[in-house]
Design an enzyme around this catalytic site. Structure first.
Site, short mmCIF file in Angstrom:
data_model
loop_
_atom_site.label_atom_id
_atom_site.label_comp_id
_atom_site.label_asym_id
_atom_site.label_seq_id
_atom_site.Cartn_x
_atom_site.Cartn_y
_atom_site.Cartn_z
NE ARG A 1 -3.54 0.10 2.79
CZ ARG A 1 -4.05 0.19 3.98
NH1 ARG A 1 -3.95 -0.84 4.91
NH2 ARG A 1 -4.78 1.32 4.22
CG HIS A 2 -1.24 4.46 0.28
ND1 HIS A 2 -1.39 5.21 1.54
CD2 HIS A 2 -2.55 4.25 -0.15
CE1 HIS A 2 -2.72 4.83 2.02
NE2 HIS A 2 -3.30 4.15 0.83
CG ASN B 1 -4.51 5.99 5.62
OD1 ASN B 1 -3.43 5.79 5.00
ND2 ASN B 1 -5.75 5.52 5.36
NE ARG C 1 -4.84 6.66 -0.29
CZ ARG C 1 -6.01 7.15 -1.01
NH1 ARG C 1 -6.06 8.37 -1.21
NH2 ARG C 1 -6.97 6.41 -1.00
CD GLU D 1 -9.06 1.63 -1.48
OE1 GLU D 1 -9.05 0.65 -2.14
OE2 GLU D 1 -8.67 1.46 -0.28
CG HIS E 1 -5.26 2.81 -2.98
ND1 HIS E 1 -5.05 4.07 -2.35
CD2 HIS E 1 -4.92 2.95 -4.25
CE1 HIS E 1 -4.86 4.87 -3.35
NE2 HIS E 1 -4.75 4.29 -4.54
NE ARG F 1 -8.97 -5.83 3.33
CZ ARG F 1 -9.44 -5.03 4.09
NH1 ARG F 1 -10.44 -4.23 3.45
NH2 ARG F 1 -9.19 -4.78 5.56
#
Length: 479
Positions: free
Chosen positions: A261-262, A268, A311, A331, A396, A401
């Protein structure tokens, strides 16, 4: 006019209502949605492998099954060799496969029929859409039996033949895959290789490859020398077209795929989902650590991909290498819930919050996307990942996932809850029948954005799952 015709005219066209989970319009009667299973094939498809042993048929079968399940086509593999092992507990030698071994022929025929019966059960009763019949199927007679079986049951047939004459590729396949087979648990390497080579010889004398003239009425793809050349014949529908496209993109060259991920973002830290914020101070520190990690790996011809969001681009900029931006890697779109905290979503959109907990994979945010949508958006990325060698994907949480679920063969139910923490790199190394995963934490602190699976619909849980009709009781505000 017949009574049933009058009924049909009265019943159609039916009223439409919006499914609250997927946000799609569906027929309803008396206020109740008519639930129907979506089918991506106009009739069930039976994929049949063809080829001598050690030609990669099971490798193809497993990859194809994994891909089709990932894009939402219920698919199951039926390996006749496994049926044979269950029937014949102890394998002695290649003698079992000799063409003049009548007992061996009888058992193998019996196992093939047992597998076909299970195929019928899966496609006709259990709701499967594609079955992969993984066996040698080297004779025209055997393939004719399968075609007849399919016609009797209303299945389409698509053959996948793997032809390879390269002795080095064959030997590599035997060593990598066949020596781990239950057939050779109590043999040393030399004995196992010798026996398996003799097993191949047992098939060679009766092998009848798919022929451009004799088999011109069949639908098939012939893969020659591990993808150096292809022959495609009579592709009849959408699913066969997708199968061909997929098989023409996979390769067996050793490589690694790095997923991360970033760096931690400003949103976040605030616990807000989505948005397009930049990196936090710790996120920038992680980007520098990622550059050091990638440099230490000394990866040949590494390609770097990012999304088009700030990001991931900021993270990639720190690597000081060329990178490619993919809009497909953006994302998941949370629609009206973008940049909200989960507590705010629960307060302002209680039904939406409950529906997402009920079925996170299929739930679609109002004016946004679902994980199911995201998988469809990411299919071109998967195709290109299969074509490439070493790639680093900076993406992301939801995107990672989906990609991870493809490589690890995770179900739609498991996918939305896979753990993909910030500041951690997953190194995926495709193996013969799966994927090796190494998790590398780069030692930079970050917030935890993972949300565990809620106890919705679990025995003992007091939380009530919303029904489809609950949508009429709650009208979420537009915002």
């Amino acid at each position: 006019m017949l009574d049933n015709e009058e009924f049909i005219l009265d019943a159609y066209p039916r009223e439409l209502t919006q499914n609250p989970l997927k946000k799609i319009w569906m027929p309803c009667r008396n206020g109740h949605i008519a639930h129907r299973r979506v089918c991506m094939t106009n009739c069930p498809t039976l994929i049949v492998t063809v080829g001598l042993p050690a030609r990669g048929k099971t490798y193809i079968s497993k990859k194809l099954t994994r891909y089709l399940n990932w894009i939402g086509v219920p698919t199951k593999e039926f390996n006749v060799g496994q049926y044979r092992r269950e029937c014949l507990k102890i394998y002695k030698s290649f003698e079992f496969f000799r063409p003049d071994n009548e007992e061996g022929l009888r058992i193998r025929r019996q196992c093939a029929l047992a597998a076909l019966n299970d195929v019928r059960q899966y496609l006709s009763v259990e709701g499967g859409q594609v079955a992969v019949f993984d066996a040698t199927n080297t004779t025209r007679e055997r393939r004719g039996t399968i075609v007849k079986f399919a016609e009797q049951n209303g299945f389409k047939v698509f053959f996948v033949e793997s032809v390879c004459e390269d002795p080095d590729v064959i030997a590599q396949n035997i060593v990598q895959v066949k020596l781990d087979s239950p057939d050779y648990l109590h043999c040393n390497t030399e004995e196992a290789v010798e026996d398996f080579m003799k097993r191949i010889k047992c098939y060679e004398s009766s092998y009848q490859p798919l022929d451009e003239v004799l088999d011109r009425d069949l639908s098939y793809i012939k893969i020659m020398d591990v993808g150096c050349r292809y022959l495609v014949n009579r592709v009849l529908d959408h699913i066969q077209s997708r199968i061909v496209y997929y098989l023409m993109n996979i390769h067996i060259t050793p490589r690694s795929i790095y997923l991360c991920r970033h760096g931690e973002s400003d949103l976040n830290i605030k616990g807000r989902i989505g948005g397009d914020s930049g990196l936090s101070a710790r996120g920038k520190e992680y980007a520098k650590s990622l550059r050091k990690f990638i440099h230490e790996q000394k990866i040949n011809d590494l390609k770097v991909w990012t999304s088009q969001m700030k990001r991931t681009i900021q993270t990639a900029e720190c690597l000081q290498v060329p990178y490619e931006q993919w809009k497909s890697l953006n994302e998941i779109d949370a629609g009206v819930c973008e940049e909200m905290r989960y507590e705010e979503i629960q307060e302002h959109f209680p039904l939406e919050f409950a529906l997402r907990d009920q079925d996170k994979y299929r739930y679609r945010y109002p004016k946004g996307e679902s994980y199911e949508d995201l998988v469809q958006r990411l299919e071109p990325v998967i195709m290109e990942l299969e074509r490439q060698e070493n790639v680093l994907v900076v993406c992301h949480q939801a995107v990672m996932r989906c990609l991870l679920a493809y490589f690890l063969d995770k179900t739609a139910d498991e996918l939305p809850y896979l753990k993909c923490p910030l500041h951690t790199v997953l190194k995926l190394t495709p193996m013969a029948y799966g994927c090796k995963v190494e998790s590398v934490c780069l030692g930079v602190d970050s917030v935890n954005t993972h949300r565990d699976r809620p106890e919705v619909g679990v025995p003992g849980s007091t939380q009530k799952c919303p029904s489809a009709d609950d949508v009429h009781k709650f009208n979420p505000p537009r915002g």
